[in-house]
Write a protein that holds these residues in place. Sequence first.
Motif, PDB file in Angstrom:
ATOM      1  N   ILE A 504       9.571   1.684   5.459  1.00 42.89           N
ATOM      2  CA  ILE A 504       9.903   1.515   4.508  1.00 42.89           C
ATOM      3  C   ILE A 504      11.612   1.587   4.226  1.00 42.89           C
ATOM      4  O   ILE A 504      12.195   0.683   3.546  1.00 42.89           O
ATOM      5  CB  ILE A 504       8.786   1.933   3.339  1.00 42.89           C
ATOM      6  CG1 ILE A 504       7.766   1.868   3.731  1.00 42.89           C
ATOM      7  CG2 ILE A 504       9.281   1.667   2.138  1.00 42.89           C
ATOM      8  CD1 ILE A 504       6.412   2.170   2.979  1.00 42.89           C
ATOM      9  N   ARG A 508      14.452  -0.895   3.127  1.00 45.67           N
ATOM     10  CA  ARG A 508      15.178  -0.119   1.983  1.00 45.67           C
ATOM     11  C   ARG A 508      17.013  -0.768   2.169  1.00 45.67           C
ATOM     12  O   ARG A 508      17.337  -0.980   1.714  1.00 45.67           O
ATOM     13  CB  ARG A 508      15.190   1.233   1.638  1.00 45.67           C
ATOM     14  CG  ARG A 508      13.965   1.094   0.464  1.00 45.67           C
ATOM     15  CD  ARG A 508      14.059   1.874  -0.686  1.00 45.67           C
ATOM     16  NE  ARG A 508      13.869   2.123  -2.041  1.00 45.67           N
ATOM     17  CZ  ARG A 508      13.525   2.739  -2.489  1.00 45.67           C
ATOM     18  NH1 ARG A 508      13.777   4.098  -2.443  1.00 45.67           N
ATOM     19  NH2 ARG A 508      13.032   2.392  -4.144  1.00 45.67           N
ATOM     20  N   ARG A 575      10.969 -16.155  -1.196  1.00 44.23           N
ATOM     21  CA  ARG A 575       9.807 -16.211  -2.069  1.00 44.23           C
ATOM     22  C   ARG A 575       9.403 -17.515  -2.098  1.00 44.23           C
ATOM     23  O   ARG A 575      10.049 -18.288  -2.051  1.00 44.23           O
ATOM     24  CB  ARG A 575      10.915 -15.947  -3.900  1.00 44.23           C
ATOM     25  CG  ARG A 575      10.104 -15.906  -4.929  1.00 44.23           C
ATOM     26  CD  ARG A 575      10.731 -15.765  -6.085  1.00 44.23           C
ATOM     27  NE  ARG A 575      10.244 -13.767  -6.523  1.00 44.23           N
ATOM     28  CZ  ARG A 575      10.558 -13.544  -7.058  1.00 44.23           C
ATOM     29  NH1 ARG A 575      12.231 -13.655  -7.397  1.00 44.23           N
ATOM     30  NH2 ARG A 575      10.490 -12.119  -7.253  1.00 44.23           N
ATOM     31  N   PHE A 592       8.309  -6.652   4.520  1.00 45.38           N
ATOM     32  CA  PHE A 592       7.458  -5.838   3.533  1.00 45.38           C
ATOM     33  C   PHE A 592       7.674  -6.603   1.920  1.00 45.38           C
ATOM     34  O   PHE A 592       8.232  -7.031   1.629  1.00 45.38           O
ATOM     35  CB  PHE A 592       8.512  -4.790   3.456  1.00 45.38           C
ATOM     36  CG  PHE A 592       8.180  -3.714   2.619  1.00 45.38           C
ATOM     37  CD1 PHE A 592       6.633  -3.121   1.993  1.00 45.38           C
ATOM     38  CD2 PHE A 592       8.927  -3.468   1.552  1.00 45.38           C
ATOM     39  CE1 PHE A 592       6.606  -1.831   1.537  1.00 45.38           C
ATOM     40  CE2 PHE A 592       8.668  -2.578   0.038  1.00 45.38           C
ATOM     41  CZ  PHE A 592       7.528  -1.793   0.908  1.00 45.38           C
ATOM     42  N   VAL A 593       5.903  -6.125   1.496  1.00 48.84           N
ATOM     43  CA  VAL A 593       6.244  -7.145   0.065  1.00 48.84           C
ATOM     44  C   VAL A 593       6.750  -6.234  -1.048  1.00 48.84           C
ATOM     45  O   VAL A 593       6.680  -5.029  -1.074  1.00 48.84           O
ATOM     46  CB  VAL A 593       4.582  -7.158  -0.046  1.00 48.84           C
ATOM     47  CG1 VAL A 593       4.656  -8.389  -1.547  1.00 48.84           C
ATOM     48  CG2 VAL A 593       4.275  -7.951   0.758  1.00 48.84           C
ATOM     49  N   ARG A 594       7.772  -6.190  -1.376  1.00 53.22           N
ATOM     50  CA  ARG A 594       8.748  -5.869  -2.038  1.00 53.22           C
ATOM     51  C   ARG A 594       7.958  -6.163  -3.562  1.00 53.22           C
ATOM     52  O   ARG A 594       8.231  -4.838  -4.433  1.00 53.22           O
ATOM     53  CB  ARG A 594      10.514  -5.786  -1.713  1.00 53.22           C
ATOM     54  CG  ARG A 594      11.088  -4.610  -2.537  1.00 53.22           C
ATOM     55  CD  ARG A 594      11.895  -4.638  -1.744  1.00 53.22           C
ATOM     56  NE  ARG A 594      12.941  -5.362  -2.253  1.00 53.22           N
ATOM     57  CZ  ARG A 594      14.118  -5.779  -1.592  1.00 53.22           C
ATOM     58  NH1 ARG A 594      14.803  -5.041  -0.368  1.00 53.22           N
ATOM     59  NH2 ARG A 594      15.229  -6.855  -2.230  1.00 53.22           N
ATOM     60  N   SER A 595       7.643  -7.145  -4.116  1.00 53.70           N
ATOM     61  CA  SER A 595       7.177  -6.801  -5.048  1.00 53.70           C
ATOM     62  C   SER A 595       5.964  -7.813  -5.617  1.00 53.70           C
ATOM     63  O   SER A 595       5.751  -8.551  -4.361  1.00 53.70           O
ATOM     64  CB  SER A 595       8.439  -7.748  -6.343  1.00 53.70           C
ATOM     65  OG  SER A 595       8.651  -8.733  -6.460  1.00 53.70           O
ATOM     66  N   THR A 596       5.402  -8.618  -6.516  1.00 54.48           N
ATOM     67  CA  THR A 596       3.852  -9.170  -6.033  1.00 54.48           C
ATOM     68  C   THR A 596       4.242 -10.662  -5.463  1.00 54.48           C
ATOM     69  O   THR A 596       3.733 -11.414  -4.692  1.00 54.48           O
ATOM     70  CB  THR A 596       3.392  -9.566  -7.797  1.00 54.48           C
ATOM     71  OG1 THR A 596       4.949  -9.780  -8.116  1.00 54.48           O
ATOM     72  CG2 THR A 596       2.721  -8.955  -8.680  1.00 54.48           C
ATOM     73  N   ASP A 597       5.833 -11.713  -5.446  1.00 53.60           N
ATOM     74  CA  ASP A 597       5.877 -12.131  -4.686  1.00 53.60           C
ATOM     75  C   ASP A 597       7.369 -12.017  -4.066  1.00 53.60           C
ATOM     76  O   ASP A 597       7.476 -14.002  -3.852  1.00 53.60           O
ATOM     77  CB  ASP A 597       5.484 -13.644  -5.097  1.00 53.60           C
ATOM     78  CG  ASP A 597       7.202 -13.517  -6.535  1.00 53.60           C
ATOM     79  OD1 ASP A 597       7.594 -12.836  -7.042  1.00 53.60           O
ATOM     80  OD2 ASP A 597       7.158 -14.858  -7.098  1.00 53.60           O
TER      81      ASP A 597
END
Lengths: 926, 137
Positions: A504, A508, A575, A592-597
Amino acid sequence: MASPAQQLPPGWTAEWDATHQRYLFIETHTGHTQWEPPAAGPELSPQPSVSPPPSHHAKRRQYAAGQTQAYYGVGDSLAAVPQYSAAAPQPQPTQLFTPGLAADGQFQQQQQQPPPYYGGHAEPEYINAPQQPVYPVQPPSQMGVLADQFGQMTMGHKGLRLFTTNLLTSPPEPLELRQPPPEIFLPPNSCLSQSPYANADASYQRCTLNAIPTTNSLLNKSKIPLGLVLTPYRSLKEGEEEVPVVTDTVIARCRRCRTYINPYVQFIDGGNRWRCCMCSLSNEVPQLFDWDQVRNQPGDRWARAELNHGVVEFVAPTEYMVRPPQPAVYIFLIDVSHSAIQSGMVATATRTILENLDRIPDENGRTKVSIIAFDTSLYFFTLPSGGAESSMLVVSDIDDVFLPKPTDLLVNLQEARPALETLLGRLSDMFQDNHTVGSALGPALQAGFQMMAPIGGKIMVLTASLPSIGVGALKNREDPKVLGTPKESGLLQAASPFYKTFAIECSRAQVSVDMFLFSPGYQDVATLACLPHYTAGQTFFYPAFNASRTEDAIKFAHEFGKVLAMPIMLEAVMRVRASKNLRMSSFHGNFFVRSTDLLAMPAVPQDLSYAIEVQIEDTITAPFVVFQTAVLHTTCYGERRIRVVTTALPTTSNLSEVFASADQVAIATLLANKAVERSITHRLEDSRDALFNKMVEVLTAYKASMTAAGAGASAQLAISENLKMLPVLVLGLLKNVGIRQSAQIPPDLRAYAQALLTSLPSQILIPYVYPNFYSLHNMPPECGTVGEHGIIMPPPLPLTSERLERHGLYVIEDGQTIFLWIGRDAVPQLVMDVFNLPSYEVLRGGKTTLPVLDNPFSQRVTAIIQKTREMRRGVYYPHLYIVKEDGEPPLRLWALSCLIQDRADVLPSYQQFISQLKDKVNGSGY
Amino acid sequence: MGGAGWLFLFAVLMAAGLLFTMVFFIIMFSDLECDYINPIDLCNKLNQFVLPEHTAHAFLAVLFLLSGQWIAFLLNAPLLAFNVNKIRSGNHMYDATEIFRTLPTHKKESFIKLGFYLLSFFYYLYRMIVALIADSE
């Protein structure tokens, strides 16, 4: 009851009359009906409404007979190989008895067909010509009756017709896997451009269904999983179209849903505005859209690439950058502990890097590199720019990692080239006498991370031992007693949280990690593969690597060289947008799934596949839907770009169209991803059950809604023609090393197979699941020679050992390994021609390189092997093993395990698998 | 005010505290769903509270056990066992790499805990009042 699957004169149709139990023949334009079949006209109607009989029935019968043999004794165990070959030399049977068929008498018509030799000396097959498959579109099958009934549903408009086939009587046909997915029939006028490239090619993005059901309940009725399989960053072979680039930084996007303009939008208001194809919002067309900035004159918007191509790249303006495009950075972490040096890994790796320094993407001289060696200490190398000498700095404090020098560690590739070359030349000698055992991989990773954290880039780890000290130390948890038990999936999960938390952090800081693993013993691939998994890298595993075997060295050098030379995307986010009421629900692949999509990928290697499950949230009213994948990235040449992949698919409210549009290859890819995920979160057993049950569900759904049998029991196992290969692909998955039920598979191999299953694109995954099997000793004369489309490959055979003849020479390859199987009665001339050895007895099995000999047969065989290694995308360079029919049992069993249609141990043969499916389908009253 | 009164007064306060923690968790999860927070920050934030929450609950349960409040203890025992089991198998922390896949489970769990703490809050309040009345008589 004679099937009306004979040539009806034009204008006639046949309909089954349930009350009289016979066919009624109708002359469509007069409405005249009669019971007797009408006299056939002199010529066939161009599109007879009753499907013509297929041309490959002899094969069916022959197969079934073979299966009978396989059942009763012969095929019972793999040890019984001699009997296999005993059965083989009989001449190609033409009229064999198949109980199901003959009893019915239903297929008399078909039996009169001339029995073609299996896959035989028909037309040569050009593998690299996907656009114009030589293999004809599968003729409608024997159950044409049913097909006809359902075909009529879709008669009205041009679209997919559903052809039902019976799995019990039609064995899998390997060539079908090479066919393109079902055609996409978009409603007229949905596309702005006439360009054939308006829809993205299936190799970039494909959907499991090429007609999207309008409601979720319809989707649930079909039981087919809805998902996207994408490889947005695909390598291009010679002669393939480059992805067009829009260089003028005019990027039109929808204000609301942020969709990029694509060939499926509508221009309204005299072309001043465009209507978004996903959310129907009307947007302004940018002023510069009709302006050619290069020549400074009005331009033609219809010629713009983004309105004509499904796959397009935009050069992004500064709004799309958080920082100026960074240079590509490569850090090599090289294990120099005793085992690594001994295996020759270090020497091979440094030589490969040295040889490939020119191929590392570095167009504008900004690429930076660094080398860190590690055993239980860390060794840094200063590479002064301009100087030719490097100096080594040793850091043995691995608890609190620091960089010994602020500068000269991470250096510009061009400036420090001389120093780098000397270092690479000497590195392996420097540690020649290193007897340290142990590996501080965790601290080395942290050091590499510290060095590149401000910029981001790629860390390439080459290690031959289990990390033993410092953070991220792992224990040997391989326990033969656990294998084959429910606890086994524990071995496939990460043992230490470090590899997840560190991943992770890397994600980043835009750091991606590639793992090259070489351990002779247990290395915990499952845990180490976590890093590449979450940082969008790749894992490569070379079990028991030994560079003194040239084959090992060549394979590694080839693959590593390709990885080094690969142009990568940096700092990427991906995305996927879709039309209203479609939602991306879960994601599979290396990122890595950073936010819902939003999927974060610090570096995107070429030819990695991602699978996304899609949910239908509400009724879709639009006539077609659009899936758009956008990857915002920095090229390794320092340009910020957006790659946009657009696929438009029609919607349908007709269940038969849903079935007819299903893409079995995409479904298999998606199922592979889901199965691996399930095996990690649950148990291996669960994932196998889930696969099997999915197959049963699909077949049950098909039977209940698409065949006359409905819910009752049926003697047939029906599925649509385009899904015919799905059962065998599922069987292949169930028998794959990553999923297979067995107590003998080392966890490292299993973990690596799982990593492959989740990252290989369909083109490489399908052979990995359903290997290719060619016969060389009797291949048609043109095979192995250079044809119109490169080297001509022999026709693939079905994967069953019935095909193995005692005097034969065969190739079995799954994209990762090539087996050259040689029968025990091989004539000395064959052995002489191919291996340059006097007889079969002196031939040795195992990893090998074929000698290039001066005879046509050897050249053809070499050409076929060469072609096998090159024909697919991806960096893999499969090993070649010679397998003797009476050679070492492990190798022989390994090769035979690729023949997935055979019974092996507890795993069922294809025929058994199909009858299991049938029992389940008939058993569960639906 | 006797021992039982003080004990339940303390329990009421603790239950209120735990209640707020759960509300906080649920708000954070819905923030994640709406993209207001990224999964890394979310997990860092929530993981700070996981162990204190479990400890607080365990402490309360042990207090009930020691003071012989059998009914109150039995009420808390299932959750205690659940928490202990989770810590033993090492998956009590939120994992940023898996959070989107496991989000529905986490939300469900938080809602159930919220309900449980709410009920126990009123139960403790009731027991406190009962104890106070018993004292004053």
